[in-house]
Design a protein around this motif. Sequence first.
Motif, PDB file in Angstrom:
ATOM      1  N   UNK A  85      -3.739   2.008   1.292  1.00  0.00           N
ATOM      2  CA  UNK A  85      -2.711   1.902   2.368  1.00  0.00           C
ATOM      3  C   UNK A  85      -1.274   2.043   1.552  1.00  0.00           C
ATOM      4  N   UNK A  86      -0.196   2.429   2.297  1.00  0.00           N
ATOM      5  CA  UNK A  86       1.038   2.346   1.924  1.00  0.00           C
ATOM      6  C   UNK A  86       1.683   1.245   2.766  1.00  0.00           C
ATOM      7  N   UNK A  87       1.884   0.235   2.219  1.00  0.00           N
ATOM      8  CA  UNK A  87       2.795  -0.883   3.203  1.00  0.00           C
ATOM      9  C   UNK A  87       4.286  -0.739   2.628  1.00  0.00           C
ATOM     10  N   UNK A  88       5.068  -1.550   3.609  1.00  0.00           N
ATOM     11  CA  UNK A  88       6.362  -1.608   3.148  1.00  0.00           C
ATOM     12  C   UNK A  88       6.754  -1.986   1.683  1.00  0.00           C
ATOM     13  N   UNK A  89       5.833  -2.906   1.244  1.00  0.00           N
ATOM     14  CA  UNK A  89       6.125  -3.238  -0.230  1.00  0.00           C
ATOM     15  C   UNK A  89       5.841  -2.272  -1.256  1.00  0.00           C
ATOM     16  N   UNK A  90       4.899  -1.710  -0.965  1.00  0.00           N
ATOM     17  CA  UNK A  90       4.244  -0.472  -1.901  1.00  0.00           C
ATOM     18  C   UNK A  90       5.364   0.521  -1.686  1.00  0.00           C
ATOM     19  N   UNK A  91       6.005   0.836  -0.670  1.00  0.00           N
ATOM     20  CA  UNK A  91       6.770   1.869  -0.424  1.00  0.00           C
ATOM     21  C   UNK A  91       8.292   1.317  -1.285  1.00  0.00           C
TER      22      UNK A  91
END
Length: 351
Positions: free
Chosen positions: A166-172
């Motif tokens: 998953x691409x979360x906001x934090x990962x982004x």
Amino acid sequence: LDCAPAEVRSELLDADLVGTDLDAVQGLLDQARRAVQECSLTEGDTLTKYDTADTARDVEQARTLLGVRTLSAIGLGDGARALEVWAQNSPHSVGRLVLDSPPDPTQDAIGAADARATAAEATFDAFGKDCDSRPGCPLGADPRDGLLALATKLRGQPLAGSDGELLTSGAMLNAVLLGLDDPKGWPALATALGAADNGDPNGLLDYLDGLLGLNGRFDLALATRCNDTTQRVSPPQVAQLIGKWNTAHPIFGGLMAQQLLYCSAWPVPTDPAKVGPADAAPPMLVLASALSPRVPPQGYQRAADLLVPAKLVNWQGAGQGAYPRTSCVTNAVDGLLVSGIVPQASVLCPP
């Protein structure tokens, strides 16, 4: 170093605390505690040896094993900091030394996180201008607003990559920080952000492979960071900083504040590397970038001031690491390493 559970690494990188909810902050601390507990079980006392002080001792040991009177070296980022400490502790072992983008040696953990947020925001703005200068910029009319809008979208609905990650906001945001390191890759970063805005996260997820993939750097970076500072920040302090820095640094402030929690459960080092001059060492070069997502320019200046008679090579470009991006920087470095020539004054290199 490979000791933290994979799901914990992901939880830490996925986190994006935009509010000051203490329960959410405490939840992130619990994940950080899991990481240090697992690493302590597998590494034992060795875990505390991943630090700048021990790395500096390793450099001197390498010189001894090589059987040379002096050692010359180039260090980048934390590697430059390790060479600084080595020069302070073993000045007569130092040959010709180049310190590329060393961290500011005068700041505590909170000051360093605040400074990095400032530097990252300024570098992102340069990245946005670079995108605007190209036809068909995928970031829209206002790249900053576009990134914040994408973060909001991902907070509501993370995107699944082709492998299920998953691409979360934090990962982004973490992926963007990594992408800002290299200006040559900025067009690719802009393309990846545009693709994510259109529902395809795979380009941004690729940036995280260096941290989370096979032989990733996450555990080592975490251990070095936490073993190098005695400051431990409490959840209430972090919650307060998130609220403050989300205003002062709207893109990366909250991310930098929450990362302070990573070390809160870590053992406090008893003998971290000291900050001080390398009085008896020969003159060396400190390389600085005008825009770096890691350290503001004044941080590089303070590193050079501490190491007088170090000479500063100021590259007016952007990215992590100035060498060997331009002929001006390369000529200054080669002049020292190859010919032993130290500039009479600090050098200003164009972008």
